[in-house]
Design a protein around this motif. Sequence first.
Motif, PDB file in Angstrom:
ATOM      1  N   ILE A 171       0.862  -1.187   0.000  1.00 51.95           N
ATOM      2  CA  ILE A 171       0.000   0.000   0.000  1.00 51.95           C
ATOM      3  C   ILE A 171       0.895   1.232   0.000  1.00 51.95           C
ATOM      4  N   ILE A 172       0.678   2.125  -0.946  1.00 54.51           N
ATOM      5  CA  ILE A 172       1.434   3.375  -0.924  1.00 54.51           C
ATOM      6  C   ILE A 172       0.443   4.526  -0.852  1.00 54.51           C
ATOM      7  N   SER A 173       0.839   5.603  -0.177  1.00 54.80           N
ATOM      8  CA  SER A 173      -0.140   6.672  -0.063  1.00 54.80           C
ATOM      9  C   SER A 173       0.395   8.008  -0.537  1.00 54.80           C
ATOM     10  N   GLY A 174      -0.468   8.675  -1.280  1.00 56.65           N
ATOM     11  CA  GLY A 174      -0.176   9.997  -1.814  1.00 56.65           C
ATOM     12  C   GLY A 174      -0.870  11.053  -0.992  1.00 56.65           C
ATOM     13  N   GLN A 175      -1.690  11.856  -1.634  1.00 55.19           N
ATOM     14  CA  GLN A 175      -2.416  12.897  -0.901  1.00 55.19           C
ATOM     15  C   GLN A 175      -3.604  12.238  -0.209  1.00 55.19           C
ATOM     16  N   ALA A 176      -3.310  11.662   0.949  1.00 55.95           N
ATOM     17  CA  ALA A 176      -4.312  10.889   1.667  1.00 55.95           C
ATOM     18  C   ALA A 176      -4.376  11.350   3.109  1.00 55.95           C
ATOM     19  N   CYS A 177      -5.340  10.794   3.852  1.00 55.98           N
ATOM     20  CA  CYS A 177      -5.495  11.201   5.240  1.00 55.98           C
ATOM     21  C   CYS A 177      -5.324  10.021   6.178  1.00 55.98           C
ATOM     22  N   SER A 178      -4.966   8.837   5.645  1.00 51.79           N
ATOM     23  CA  SER A 178      -4.851   7.589   6.411  1.00 51.79           C
ATOM     24  C   SER A 178      -6.196   7.019   6.839  1.00 51.79           C
ATOM     25  N   GLY A 234      -5.130   7.748  -1.607  1.00 44.28           N
ATOM     26  CA  GLY A 234      -4.871   9.167  -1.837  1.00 44.28           C
ATOM     27  C   GLY A 234      -4.689   9.536  -3.299  1.00 44.28           C
ATOM     28  N   ALA A 235      -4.802  10.844  -3.558  1.00 51.75           N
ATOM     29  CA  ALA A 235      -4.692  11.367  -4.915  1.00 51.75           C
ATOM     30  C   ALA A 235      -3.227  11.616  -5.265  1.00 51.75           C
ATOM     31  N   VAL A 236      -2.996  11.957  -6.543  1.00 55.53           N
ATOM     32  CA  VAL A 236      -1.643  12.276  -7.003  1.00 55.53           C
ATOM     33  C   VAL A 236      -1.616  13.768  -7.355  1.00 55.53           C
ATOM     34  N   PRO A 237      -0.679  14.528  -6.765  1.00 56.97           N
ATOM     35  CA  PRO A 237      -0.662  15.960  -7.070  1.00 56.97           C
ATOM     36  C   PRO A 237      -0.122  16.229  -8.475  1.00 56.97           C
ATOM     37  N   GLY A 238      -0.577  17.328  -9.072  1.00 59.31           N
ATOM     38  CA  GLY A 238      -0.110  17.697 -10.406  1.00 59.31           C
ATOM     39  C   GLY A 238       1.322  18.190 -10.388  1.00 59.31           C
ATOM     40  N   GLU A 239       1.744  18.709  -9.231  1.00 59.71           N
ATOM     41  CA  GLU A 239       3.144  19.131  -9.114  1.00 59.71           C
ATOM     42  C   GLU A 239       3.825  18.269  -8.065  1.00 59.71           C
ATOM     43  N   GLU A 240       5.022  17.816  -8.425  1.00 56.58           N
ATOM     44  CA  GLU A 240       5.697  16.836  -7.578  1.00 56.58           C
ATOM     45  C   GLU A 240       5.910  17.294  -6.143  1.00 56.58           C
ATOM     46  N   LYS A 241       6.192  18.584  -5.964  1.00 52.76           N
ATOM     47  CA  LYS A 241       6.568  19.063  -4.628  1.00 52.76           C
ATOM     48  C   LYS A 241       5.450  18.899  -3.591  1.00 52.76           C
ATOM     49  N   TYR A 242       4.217  18.708  -4.041  1.00 56.19           N
ATOM     50  CA  TYR A 242       3.123  18.618  -3.082  1.00 56.19           C
ATOM     51  C   TYR A 242       3.016  17.261  -2.396  1.00 56.19           C
ATOM     52  N   CYS A 243       3.776  16.301  -2.837  1.00 55.60           N
ATOM     53  CA  CYS A 243       3.788  15.042  -2.106  1.00 55.60           C
ATOM     54  C   CYS A 243       5.082  14.301  -2.365  1.00 55.60           C
ATOM     55  N   GLU A 244       5.948  14.294  -1.360  1.00 61.65           N
ATOM     56  CA  GLU A 244       7.207  13.585  -1.473  1.00 61.65           C
ATOM     57  C   GLU A 244       7.307  12.557  -0.365  1.00 61.65           C
ATOM     58  N   PHE A 245       8.143  11.584  -0.632  1.00 63.20           N
ATOM     59  CA  PHE A 245       8.206  10.469   0.290  1.00 63.20           C
ATOM     60  C   PHE A 245       9.554   9.789   0.142  1.00 63.20           C
ATOM     61  N   PRO A 292       9.522  12.095  -5.292  1.00 58.65           N
ATOM     62  CA  PRO A 292       8.128  12.483  -5.445  1.00 58.65           C
ATOM     63  C   PRO A 292       7.247  11.238  -5.407  1.00 58.65           C
ATOM     64  N   TYR A 293       6.046  11.391  -4.866  1.00 56.43           N
ATOM     65  CA  TYR A 293       5.128  10.257  -4.784  1.00 56.43           C
ATOM     66  C   TYR A 293       4.877   9.657  -6.167  1.00 56.43           C
ATOM     67  N   SER A 294       4.767  10.545  -7.165  1.00 50.90           N
ATOM     68  CA  SER A 294       4.451  10.068  -8.512  1.00 50.90           C
ATOM     69  C   SER A 294       5.506   9.071  -9.014  1.00 50.90           C
ATOM     70  N   GLU A 295       6.757   9.307  -8.634  1.00 50.95           N
ATOM     71  CA  GLU A 295       7.826   8.411  -9.075  1.00 50.95           C
ATOM     72  C   GLU A 295       7.691   7.031  -8.406  1.00 50.95           C
ATOM     73  N   ILE A 296       7.420   7.065  -7.097  1.00 48.44           N
ATOM     74  CA  ILE A 296       7.237   5.799  -6.375  1.00 48.44           C
ATOM     75  C   ILE A 296       6.061   5.026  -6.970  1.00 48.44           C
ATOM     76  N   LEU A 297       4.998   5.761  -7.256  1.00 47.73           N
ATOM     77  CA  LEU A 297       3.805   5.140  -7.831  1.00 47.73           C
ATOM     78  C   LEU A 297       4.149   4.451  -9.153  1.00 47.73           C
ATOM     79  N   LEU A 298       4.851   5.160 -10.015  1.00 44.61           N
ATOM     80  CA  LEU A 298       5.202   4.580 -11.321  1.00 44.61           C
ATOM     81  C   LEU A 298       6.110   3.355 -11.150  1.00 44.61           C
ATOM     82  N   ASP A 299       7.064   3.445 -10.226  1.00 38.51           N
ATOM     83  CA  ASP A 299       7.933   2.297  -9.944  1.00 38.51           C
ATOM     84  C   ASP A 299       7.127   1.098  -9.468  1.00 38.51           C
ATOM     85  N   ALA A 300       6.189   1.377  -8.570  1.00 36.18           N
ATOM     86  CA  ALA A 300       5.427   0.284  -7.960  1.00 36.18           C
ATOM     87  C   ALA A 300       4.444  -0.326  -8.958  1.00 36.18           C
TER      88      ALA A 300
END
Lengths: 430, 307
Positions: B45-52, B108-119, B123-131
């Motif tokens: 499970i990976i989380s982006g713009q989420a609230c848990s 959670g959602a994926v932000p349009g700009e990378e800086k809004y969600c890093e982990f 950036p979250y988007s990169e982890i998502l694509l890898d996963a």
Amino acid sequence: MIKEISPITRIEGHLKVEVETSQNVVKKAKIVGEMYRGIEKIVENRHFMDPIRIVQRVCGLCCEVHGLASCKAIENAINAPVEPNGDKIRDLIICLNIINDHSLHFYQLTLPDYIDFSVLENVPLFLKNPPKAPDLIRDKIVAKKFLKKYLDSFKLRTRVCQGIAILGAKTPFAHAILVGGVSTNIRTDDVGFFVSLLNDVKDFLEEYKKDILFLAENFKHLFDIGKGPGNYLSVPHLYVPGKVLINGKEEEFDVSYVTEDEPKYGFIKTPRYKGYVVETGPLAECILTKNKEFYDLLKKLNVPKEKANSLMGRLLARYVDSLMAYRYAKDLVDSILAKGNNIYWKDPKGLYEGEGYGFVKAPRGALIHYIKIQDSKVKKYSIISPSTWNFSAGGPVEIALKGCPVESEDLVNVGRIIRSFDPCTACSIQ
Amino acid sequence: MKTTRRELLKYLGSLAALLGLPKSVGKAYAETLRKLKEGKTKIIIISGQACSGCILSATYSDGPFFDDLVIMIKNILHPTLAASQGKNFIKELYKVIDEGDYILTTEGAVPGEEKYCEFGGKPYSEILLDAVRNAKFLVNMGTCASYGGVPAAKGNPTKAMSVPEFLKKNGVNIPYVNVPGCPVRSDRILATWLYIATFDKLPPINQKINAPKMFYEDIIHYNCERYQYFTQDIYAKKPGDKFKCLLALGCRGPITYGDCSYKRWNCGKNYCIAAGTPCIGCSNPKFPFDKPIYTSPQEVLKGLKIQ
Ligand code: SF4
Ligand code: SF4
């Protein structure tokens, strides 16, 4: 030397910490919140009642407190009365939320910092790689016992959440919490459920007490680290008064002294009280109320009062807070009437104007919501959550990290100190 | 509350029946659980713009399902639960990713700009694509991951989007299913995982919202206990009114797919409409809507015509 933990796991959300160390001690720490949604902006220009449901979504852990704080801010702004029984029902929801939250924090988020579960066979995937700490308990019997408690605490929480659902429709995000009270009708058999639920909670708290004392006994050296700023703040709600302690001087909490700056780095804003950094949360509340239960536990552990302000002090205070919530809940259950009509409804189609604050004692401390309503729409919305107070740049957590010993690459004690504040990043940034 | 194996089999049988499958499938589920117990099927499970809220809600489960839960969560890797921290967690995550053959679940959602969600420095988007690359199936847990939800509401300061939207933009194709709800309900996500783990395919979906039919086949309205008052035009004036339809308070039951009205929430204890408060359409692709939550039956009725 600069080291970092990124990501900090076993917390809510996305957070990292950078520490500057010299001679294996933290000299300076920087906490960075790494996720932003802009919820305060999203509710702007929407109908004034929408924040109750939207702002509630700030956090899935402490969701019910945001729902209530939002209602209270709106009630304050438009001068809406609250149905007394409905008010008690809302408070009971919060008490259950507090118990729920603290049990999660202790059993799931905290324990893996102290007990190495990977010594057992067939442990869950996520417990296989514990932090590398020299003082981790590696005894198989202890690990087995605590793994059982770890898993059993899920059961208790499911029950507690059923209780919240009976009162508030469902959880996370109880939709029955509304301006003026709750929409729920309470039946006699519901009250019966709560009597039995609170009995279970009582049994659970007895175990929790044993377990926290076990941890405190075994990690007494953690009363020596994680010292916060020593200034404390709480807002008036439930069993907690609105109080502030600054440089040893106590005063009544007055919201007009609260200031809020834009973030210096990351996304966490920097709230201050009269310009001072203040800590909020169960430890602050135990100290501000001179909680007898709390100081008795310290005495039992042979720990001097002054060491309350510490990593372990915070964990201890969180147990005491669960106990307070339980006692308050018990009184509420005794006085809540099984009846319908638990709300004074304000017709949302009317024209409303005004500004107001909502204060809620959340599991992590002082929660403040502010709303300005114009033409029945949200003109401005602002949230200062407990984690905003604690995790702001230059705030309590960064202060508490100073002097933290760094024994291994893994920065175990840094992680422990951060978790002792129970960070809720979604709350602190929204 | 220890469940015996017989009870569990019986329960799994009824679960199968509930999902429209022959009772014998209960045995197949038991077999799956055994496999899960051995740690064979993994869930990341990976989380982006989420609230848990979703991951927590997933754990609010009881009855024999609780034992499933314990078995299932044993196979989960999620930062909120992981003992490891920092680089070690990222290492652990990428180890499971490299091994492949897991069910990827997003929160959670994926932000349009990378800086809004890093982990973990990415950036979250990169982890998502890898996963996604090595995942066998993708399950989007909750309304934010499925459709954008609150972060992508009107105004959308971070240009947030749903996971399917993000993947489409990046030209990634993967079999996926949405399990919406703000948050997701425990049995919805657990049964979806169990189904995938057993049959090695996605459950049948309601194509309008790409969500499993077993939970989202009908709209909430048609199974609502207040439907009789709707047909008689008897409407509540305030929340909590008994024996009245909640449409005039903004109820989104008529435009929202879900089983809340008969399965209810928190192990069947209650749900919005039963508690006298309108459905706000929290599993609807348009949630949280542009129009006011508590005042707009017109919009709801407009939606009704689409059905
Ligand atoms: S409008 Fe809402 S309350 Fe009325 S019948 Fe439909 S779902 Fe039920
Ligand atoms: S009834 Fe509506 S608002 Fe309530 S949980 Fe179901 S979909 Fe969400």
